[in-house]
Motif scaffolding. Structure first.
Motif, PDB file in Angstrom:
ATOM      1  N   ALA A 111       0.956  -1.215  -0.192  1.00 37.18           N
ATOM      2  CA  ALA A 111      -0.080   0.113   0.054  1.00 37.18           C
ATOM      3  C   ALA A 111       0.954   1.189  -0.067  1.00 37.18           C
ATOM      4  CB  ALA A 111      -1.016  -0.167   1.072  1.00 37.18           C
ATOM      5  N   ASP A 112       0.157   2.334  -0.582  1.00 35.39           N
ATOM      6  CA  ASP A 112       1.086   3.752  -0.656  1.00 35.39           C
ATOM      7  C   ASP A 112       1.489   3.932   0.671  1.00 35.39           C
ATOM      8  OD1 ASP A 112      -0.759   5.949   0.214  1.00 35.39           O
ATOM      9  OD2 ASP A 112      -2.003   4.656  -1.098  1.00 35.39           O
ATOM     10  N   LYS A 113       2.443   4.929   0.853  1.00 32.25           N
ATOM     11  CA  LYS A 113       2.856   5.458   2.232  1.00 32.25           C
ATOM     12  C   LYS A 113       1.897   6.118   3.088  1.00 32.25           C
ATOM     13  CE  LYS A 113       5.178   9.522  -0.013  1.00 32.25           C
ATOM     14  NZ  LYS A 113       6.450  10.034  -0.348  1.00 32.25           N
ATOM     15  N   PHE A 114       0.967   6.702   2.270  1.00 33.83           N
ATOM     16  CA  PHE A 114       0.015   7.782   3.031  1.00 33.83           C
ATOM     17  C   PHE A 114      -1.109   6.777   3.813  1.00 33.83           C
ATOM     18  CE2 PHE A 114       1.904  10.910   0.460  1.00 33.83           C
ATOM     19  CZ  PHE A 114       2.109  11.977   1.728  1.00 33.83           C
TER      20      PHE A 114
ATOM     21  N   LEU B  33      -7.769  -4.389   7.141  1.00 34.92           N
ATOM     22  CA  LEU B  33      -8.606  -5.162   6.397  1.00 34.92           C
ATOM     23  C   LEU B  33      -9.669  -4.739   5.377  1.00 34.92           C
ATOM     24  CD1 LEU B  33      -9.494  -8.218   6.417  1.00 34.92           C
ATOM     25  CD2 LEU B  33     -11.430  -7.778   7.676  1.00 34.92           C
ATOM     26  N   ASN B  34     -10.283  -3.518   5.742  1.00 39.86           N
ATOM     27  CA  ASN B  34     -11.131  -2.582   4.716  1.00 39.86           C
ATOM     28  C   ASN B  34     -10.203  -2.224   3.583  1.00 39.86           C
ATOM     29  OD1 ASN B  34     -13.110  -3.067   6.400  1.00 39.86           O
ATOM     30  ND2 ASN B  34     -12.861  -0.869   7.381  1.00 39.86           N
ATOM     31  N   ASP B  35      -8.882  -2.012   3.461  1.00 41.44           N
ATOM     32  CA  ASP B  35      -8.148  -1.654   2.373  1.00 41.44           C
ATOM     33  C   ASP B  35      -7.246  -2.649   1.833  1.00 41.44           C
ATOM     34  OD1 ASP B  35      -8.703   0.865   2.881  1.00 41.44           O
ATOM     35  OD2 ASP B  35      -7.094   1.337   4.212  1.00 41.44           O
ATOM     36  N   ILE B  36      -7.608  -4.069   2.400  1.00 41.18           N
ATOM     37  CA  ILE B  36      -6.798  -5.144   1.570  1.00 41.18           C
ATOM     38  C   ILE B  36      -7.166  -5.371  -0.025  1.00 41.18           C
ATOM     39  CG2 ILE B  36      -6.673  -7.748   1.573  1.00 41.18           C
ATOM     40  CD1 ILE B  36      -6.069  -7.677   4.495  1.00 41.18           C
ATOM     41  N   LYS B  37      -8.599  -5.199  -0.175  1.00 36.01           N
ATOM     42  CA  LYS B  37      -8.726  -5.079  -1.551  1.00 36.01           C
ATOM     43  C   LYS B  37      -7.956  -4.251  -2.580  1.00 36.01           C
ATOM     44  CE  LYS B  37     -12.526  -1.854  -1.317  1.00 36.01           C
ATOM     45  NZ  LYS B  37     -12.308  -1.375   0.066  1.00 36.01           N
ATOM     46  N   ASP B  38      -7.401  -3.094  -2.108  1.00 34.76           N
ATOM     47  CA  ASP B  38      -6.808  -2.467  -2.936  1.00 34.76           C
ATOM     48  C   ASP B  38      -4.994  -2.766  -3.011  1.00 34.76           C
ATOM     49  OD1 ASP B  38      -9.159  -1.053  -3.753  1.00 34.76           O
ATOM     50  OD2 ASP B  38      -9.154   0.199  -1.980  1.00 34.76           O
ATOM     51  N   PHE B  39      -4.688  -3.446  -2.194  1.00 36.94           N
ATOM     52  CA  PHE B  39      -3.327  -3.708  -2.215  1.00 36.94           C
ATOM     53  C   PHE B  39      -2.747  -4.221  -3.173  1.00 36.94           C
ATOM     54  CE2 PHE B  39      -2.762  -4.707   2.930  1.00 36.94           C
ATOM     55  CZ  PHE B  39      -3.158  -3.303   3.077  1.00 36.94           C
ATOM     56  N   TYR B  40      -1.297  -3.857  -3.636  1.00 36.20           N
ATOM     57  CA  TYR B  40      -0.670  -4.261  -4.825  1.00 36.20           C
ATOM     58  C   TYR B  40      -0.378  -5.539  -4.389  1.00 36.20           C
ATOM     59  CZ  TYR B  40       2.703  -4.484  -8.528  1.00 36.20           C
ATOM     60  OH  TYR B  40       3.302  -4.759  -9.683  1.00 36.20           O
ATOM     61  N   THR B  41      -0.468  -6.463  -5.548  1.00 39.35           N
ATOM     62  CA  THR B  41       0.093  -8.218  -5.346  1.00 39.35           C
ATOM     63  C   THR B  41       0.729  -8.518  -6.396  1.00 39.35           C
ATOM     64  OG1 THR B  41      -1.886  -8.684  -5.950  1.00 39.35           O
ATOM     65  CG2 THR B  41      -1.711  -8.504  -3.500  1.00 39.35           C
ATOM     66  N   ASP B  42       0.984  -7.829  -7.616  1.00 38.15           N
ATOM     67  CA  ASP B  42       1.870  -8.190  -8.629  1.00 38.15           C
ATOM     68  C   ASP B  42       3.135  -8.258  -8.542  1.00 38.15           C
ATOM     69  OD1 ASP B  42       2.253  -9.621 -11.178  1.00 38.15           O
ATOM     70  OD2 ASP B  42       1.329  -8.021 -12.266  1.00 38.15           O
TER      71      ASP B  42
ATOM     72  N   GLU C  79       0.565   1.462 -10.630  1.00 38.91           N
ATOM     73  CA  GLU C  79      -0.722   2.065 -11.531  1.00 38.91           C
ATOM     74  C   GLU C  79      -1.772   2.747 -10.504  1.00 38.91           C
ATOM     75  OE1 GLU C  79      -2.170  -0.343 -14.488  1.00 38.91           O
ATOM     76  OE2 GLU C  79      -0.328   0.159 -16.014  1.00 38.91           O
ATOM     77  N   LYS C  80      -1.440   3.359  -9.275  1.00 42.16           N
ATOM     78  CA  LYS C  80      -2.113   3.676  -8.028  1.00 42.16           C
ATOM     79  C   LYS C  80      -1.618   5.253  -8.082  1.00 42.16           C
ATOM     80  CE  LYS C  80      -3.112  -0.799  -6.149  1.00 42.16           C
ATOM     81  NZ  LYS C  80      -4.593  -0.825  -6.206  1.00 42.16           N
ATOM     82  N   GLN C  81      -2.559   6.187  -7.773  1.00 35.51           N
ATOM     83  CA  GLN C  81      -1.998   7.568  -7.768  1.00 35.51           C
ATOM     84  C   GLN C  81      -2.480   8.025  -6.192  1.00 35.51           C
ATOM     85  OE1 GLN C  81      -0.311   8.940 -10.091  1.00 35.51           O
ATOM     86  NE2 GLN C  81      -0.318   6.925 -11.073  1.00 35.51           N
ATOM     87  N   PHE C  82      -1.725   8.869  -5.742  1.00 38.12           N
ATOM     88  CA  PHE C  82      -2.159   9.872  -4.344  1.00 38.12           C
ATOM     89  C   PHE C  82      -1.441  10.976  -4.368  1.00 38.12           C
ATOM     90  CE2 PHE C  82       1.533   7.002  -3.602  1.00 38.12           C
ATOM     91  CZ  PHE C  82       2.408   7.869  -3.162  1.00 38.12           C
ATOM     92  N   LYS C  83      -2.120  11.734  -3.452  1.00 33.66           N
ATOM     93  CA  LYS C  83      -1.399  13.280  -3.343  1.00 33.66           C
ATOM     94  C   LYS C  83      -0.450  13.399  -2.267  1.00 33.66           C
ATOM     95  CE  LYS C  83      -5.414  15.829  -5.271  1.00 33.66           C
ATOM     96  NZ  LYS C  83      -6.576  16.593  -5.055  1.00 33.66           N
TER      97      LYS C  83
END
Length: 386
Positions: A51-54, A225-234, A376-380
């Motif tokens: 997951a991203d640092k933020f 757990l709520n954020d796991i669906k967005d975790f990077y796994t490739d 391929e995920k963006q954040f501010k």
């Protein structure tokens, strides 16, 4: 003045064991606030963060931390000694930091101080034993342990990466001359290498390897757990990029990376056509661990060289807060401002940096950009007040 306890971490991802360490550190240190300094986009074992640092900073604050600082990328993907020196360098610039806590498998405070002092002094017995052991083909860790024992210390304290890091933190604190205490806290649950999920205290490695398993929910807080669906796994795609980068790099450049010594640069180049795991397997032996080889390949990808790291360690740097707990935000930011390093909360603050710090910050930004391009995920880039 407030009293801070600090933790050096990666939180990849944040789990029950991390939350336990945070709350135990608060309890045992008696601190006013607990801050963490966290790797941004890549880790010391050369993994890409899931997951991203933020997001990970948000998890840390939700899980009990009061502030999260970013550890510069040049230190995040370095060997244990440089990782520790970089983190302690930044934390020791903050007057309020009075304690550094860390998870460990075993050992008392005295054991860590005794071992760290031997590593810092490197007397003749220590140096001779280390040299002989390495010359016989033993691994660096086993050789280091043998040297500590020969010099009269408890070499068994160096029996795990967490203990090694704890010893390196202690050594770095000693060398700063600052009156910062250490607080080793015995970890709960699985060994860091364990890839099987436990009942409630699994390793981050096990959680990353089993993100879709039903019982992951028992090992991480609900907000993770709520954020796991967005975790990077490739991870295979990430490793392919490291391999491609190796094929584009000359041996003279590889030699500039920490740990790429004794002709290892030639070995790596000769294996560049193998699959990624094949490169790792062919390079691994008693002297070279898989983590060391992966770390060299990642440092190559991120253009992080030993001379640059040495320059950053010798220069004033900066504090980069990622997240602060709302209830304490003004007080914590005021304490950070007492550091002799500038606090970076917006783009314009970079103008306060010296040339070495600007270059170090550029490496952070480059690592962040690479994480975004790979996932391929963006954040501010914006300080979170939680």
């Amino acid at each position: 003045m407030s009293k801070f306890c600090a933790i050096i971490c990666e939180f990849n991802p944040f789990h029950n064991g991390h939350r336990y360490i945070i709350h135990k550190a608060k309890e045992l240190s008696g601190c006013d606030n607990l801050i963490v300094i966290m790797s941004g986009s890549f880790t010391q074992r050369a993994d890409i963060c899931v997951a991203d640092k933020f997001t990970r900073a948000k998890h840390a604050v939700t899980g009990g931390a009061d502030c999260v600082l970013e550890l510069p990328a040049a230190f995040s993907v370095a060997p244990a000694e440089i990782f520790a020196r970089g983190a302690v360098k930044i934390l020791s610039s903050i007057p309020a930091v009075k304690t550094i806590a860390f998870g460990c498998e075993n050992g008392e405070i005295k054991d860590f101080y005794d071992c760290a002092n031997l590593l810092a002094e490197e007397n003749d017995v220590f140096k001779n034993t280390l040299s002989l052991s390495l010359g016989s083909g033993e691994s660096y860790i086993k050789s280091l342990s043998a040297a500590v024992i020969a010099a009269g210390g408890n070499g068994n304290i160096l029996n795990s990466p967490n203990n090694i890091l704890g010893t390196e933190y202690t050594k770095s604190i000693i060398k700063t001359g600052k009156s910062i205490k250490i607080l080793p806290i015995k970890r709960l649950g699985a060994n860091f290498k364990d890839k099987k999920l436990k009942e409630s205290y699994s390793s981050a490695s096990a959680i990353r390897a089993n993100l879709n398993a039903e019982n992951v929910k028992d090992n991480v807080p609900e907000f993770v757990l709520n954020d796991i669906k967005d975790f990077y796994t490739d991870f295979a795609a990430y490793e392919k990029l490291l391999k491609i980068s190796l094929s584009r790099t000359q041996t003279s450049t590889l030699k500039q990376i920490y740990g790429c010594t004794e002709g290892l640069e030639n070995k790596l180049k000769s294996l560049q056509n193998l699959p990624f795991n094949g490169i790792i397997e062919e390079c691994c032996n008693k002297r070279y661990t898989a983590s060391r080889i992966k770390r060299i390949l990642l440092a190559n990808y991120l253009r992080i060289y030993s001379d640059d790291c040495a320059e950053y360690l010798a220069s004033p740097l900066y504090l980069k807060p990622l997240a602060v707990k709302k209830d304490f935000s003004n007080d914590i930011l005021a304490e950070l401002a007492l550091s002799h390093y500038p606090v970076i909360t917006c783009g314009g603050d970079v103008q306060k940096l010296n040339p070495a710090a600007v270059k170090c910050k550029w490496t952070d930004d480059f690592a962040t950009l690479q994480w975004q391009q790979i996932t391929e995920k963006q954040f501010k880039e914006k300080l979170l007040i939680i």
